[in-house]
Design a protein around this motif. Structure first.
Motif, PDB file in Angstrom:
ATOM      1  N   ASP A   1      39.250  36.062  45.575  1.00 11.63           N
ATOM      2  CA  ASP A   1      40.410  36.392  44.751  1.00 11.63           C
ATOM      3  C   ASP A   1      41.468  37.169  45.526  1.00 11.63           C
ATOM      4  O   ASP A   1      42.674  37.015  45.289  1.00 11.63           O
ATOM      5  CB  ASP A   1      39.978  37.216  43.534  1.00 11.63           C
ATOM      6  CG  ASP A   1      39.184  36.404  42.525  1.00 11.63           C
ATOM      7  OD1 ASP A   1      39.180  35.166  42.648  1.00 11.63           O
ATOM      8  OD2 ASP A   1      38.560  37.010  41.633  1.00 11.63           O
TER       9      ASP A   1
ATOM     10  N   TYR B   1      42.549  43.288  36.646  1.00  9.17           N
ATOM     11  CA  TYR B   1      41.547  42.648  37.501  1.00  9.17           C
ATOM     12  C   TYR B   1      40.172  43.270  37.298  1.00  9.17           C
ATOM     13  O   TYR B   1      39.158  42.578  37.351  1.00  9.17           O
ATOM     14  CB  TYR B   1      41.957  42.742  38.968  1.00  9.17           C
ATOM     15  CG  TYR B   1      41.036  41.962  39.882  1.00  9.17           C
ATOM     16  CD1 TYR B   1      40.881  40.586  39.725  1.00  9.17           C
ATOM     17  CD2 TYR B   1      40.308  42.604  40.882  1.00  9.17           C
ATOM     18  CE1 TYR B   1      40.029  39.868  40.549  1.00  9.17           C
ATOM     19  CE2 TYR B   1      39.463  41.892  41.714  1.00  9.17           C
ATOM     20  CZ  TYR B   1      39.321  40.521  41.542  1.00  9.17           C
ATOM     21  OH  TYR B   1      38.464  39.805  42.354  1.00  9.17           O
TER      22      TYR B   1
ATOM     23  N   GLU C   1      38.737  41.618  34.427  1.00  5.42           N
ATOM     24  CA  GLU C   1      38.321  40.254  34.796  1.00  5.42           C
ATOM     25  C   GLU C   1      36.970  40.285  35.517  1.00  5.42           C
ATOM     26  O   GLU C   1      36.079  39.463  35.250  1.00  5.42           O
ATOM     27  CB  GLU C   1      39.379  39.621  35.699  1.00  5.42           C
ATOM     28  CG  GLU C   1      39.029  38.208  36.160  1.00  5.42           C
ATOM     29  CD  GLU C   1      40.063  37.637  37.117  1.00  5.42           C
ATOM     30  OE1 GLU C   1      39.683  36.776  37.936  1.00  5.42           O
ATOM     31  OE2 GLU C   1      41.236  38.057  37.046  1.00  5.42           O
TER      32      GLU C   1
END
Length: 431
Positions: free
Chosen positions: A344, A372, A375
């Motif tokens: 990522d 993030y 996530e």
């Protein structure tokens, strides 16, 4: 390259600590002491639904006395409690029942080293309760017992429901069922089993949670134990017994390997070649196996190397070992989480092997991003074997983890982050 990044991180840490020192002075009174200003509020810690530390059969003390958290406004905020606990744990030999049974819980060590009072403990546990970190408060009597230093009273008060406290020592249920311990009667063990059943439920006695020695002892105590099928490749052994990892196969000549496998197909259990015969046939040293196993941080599979090179690997793999399997699953899940971060954040050219980096090391290379983090935690919830933990807390402990980079292995840091007992390598953790 990695050394350069570590040096840069260390420099950033120093600058951060200097800045923090300046901020600390802003909250000091004219005597130089830091004031307890209620306006200085830190972010609320996330709720953690943890009820065990070491897993079924291996618990010694109730988790609230072992699982110490950094809670603002309490004794944990200004003290290096994690390093203190780590050093304390290392003073005991987990391979010796005599040694480890005499270990008092982490909170007792901190109470002694920091000269804590029951008032200090009450402030800490009240804060933990109010923040949802724990769902039950220790009684005032137990907190007074902890600071008293009375080992016999502490063992009795803080022992896990599945453990036996006796004469200042605490024995896990696994120890009681696998080893003959002088001075402990079958009635005491039976009573501990019943207490554990009340805590864990009927699943406690399912064969997938038991070693052969534990089954034999439970049967001798009058419990009915039914043996389950352990694998799919044959009716007798766990699948790993009949599986040769490609990393080991790569060490030998392919033609000779094919010939050996063809001759190994006709076995009594019907599973064909097995890992124990393989390492003997091709003279794969135990040291080499351990080297490969550690280089992959335990993700190779359910391989108890000591048993494979021992006298009865066939008997070992005729049983399920859920604790061992859970460790492998957690290691694989951690590797998957690190691989996601590397991909990522565009670090795959540098992070060519996620086993050489800890999750904390990867995260502190990039800026904190709440979206993030959410996530990653959502992704983590889909992984089998990885206990839920706070990604955000890694950033909160950034300075602590940065200091560890040159002292601890990535594997040790990953275990620390995920709330597991800390070992420097997978071989030591899984044996």
């Amino acid at each position: 390259m990695k050394k350069i990044i570590f040096a840069l991180l260390s420099l950033i840490l120093c600058l951060t600590l200097i800045a923090c020192g300046g901020k600390a002075n802003e909250n000091a009174d004219n005597t130089g002491n830091v004031t307890n200003d209620s306006a200085v509020v830190t972010e609320k810690l996330p709720e953690r639904n943890i009820t065990e530390i070491y897993g079924i059969f291996n618990e010694q003390y109730d988790f609230i006395y072992e699982d110490i958290c950094l809670v603002p406004g309490t004794f944990t905020q200004q003290n290096p409690v994690y390093s203190m606990i780590e050093k304390y744990e290392e003073s005991f030999d987990r391979g010796s029942i005599e040694s480890i049974s005499s270990r008092l819980p982490a909170i007792c060590h901190l109470a002694k080293e920091l000269s804590l009072t029951d008032v200090d403990l009450n402030e800490y546990y009240t804060a933990c309760f109010e923040m949802g970190i724990i769902d039950i408060m220790p009684s005032n009597e137990i907190m007074k017992t902890i600071v008293s230093g009375d080992a016999v009273a502490i063992a009795s008060a803080c022992a896990h429901p599945s453990a036996l406290a006796k004469e200042g020592k605490v024995y896990t249920l696994r120890q009681l069922l696998e080893v003959e311990i002088s001075g402990i009667s079958d009635d005491e063990i039976r009573a501990t089993v019943e207490s554990a059943k009340n805590y864990y439920g009927s699943e406690l006695l399912k064969s997938e949670f038991l070693s052969e020695r534990m089954k034999e002892k439970l049967s001798a105590l009058g419990y009915e134990i039914v043996k389950d099928k352990v694998g799919t490749l044959c009716t007798v052994h766990a699948d790993e017994y009949h599986t040769i990892p490609s990393e080991l196969e790569a060490l030998v000549d392919s033609a000779k390997l094919s010939e050996w496998k063809a001759n190994a197909e006709d076995t009594e259990c019907g599973g064909g070649a097995n890992i124990a015969d393989f390492v003997k046939a091709f003279d794969i040293s135990k040291e080499k196996f351990i080297e490969i196993y550690n280089s992959l941080n335990g993700t190779l599979g359910h391989y108890n190397i000591d048993e494979i090179y021992g006298d009865a690997p066939d008997a070992y793999y005729s049983e399920k070992h859920p604790t061992f399997i859970a460790e492998v699953e957690a290691d694989r899940a951690m590797a998957a989480l690190k691989a996601k971060v590397a991909e990522d954040k565009g670090m795959t050219d540098f992070v060519t092997n996620v086993h050489e980096f800890s999750l904390a090391e990867l995260l502190i290379m990039v800026d904190k991003d709440d979206a993030y983090i959410a996530e990653l935690e959502e992704f983590m919830s889909t992984l089998v074997g990885l206990r839920g933990f706070s990604i955000g807390e890694i950033y909160d402990r950034k300075d602590e983890f940065t200091r560890m980079l040159s002292k601890r292995t990535p594997y040790a840091i990953d275990r620390m982050v995920s709330g597991r007992a800390v070992f420097e390598n997978a071989y030591d953790a899984h044996k």
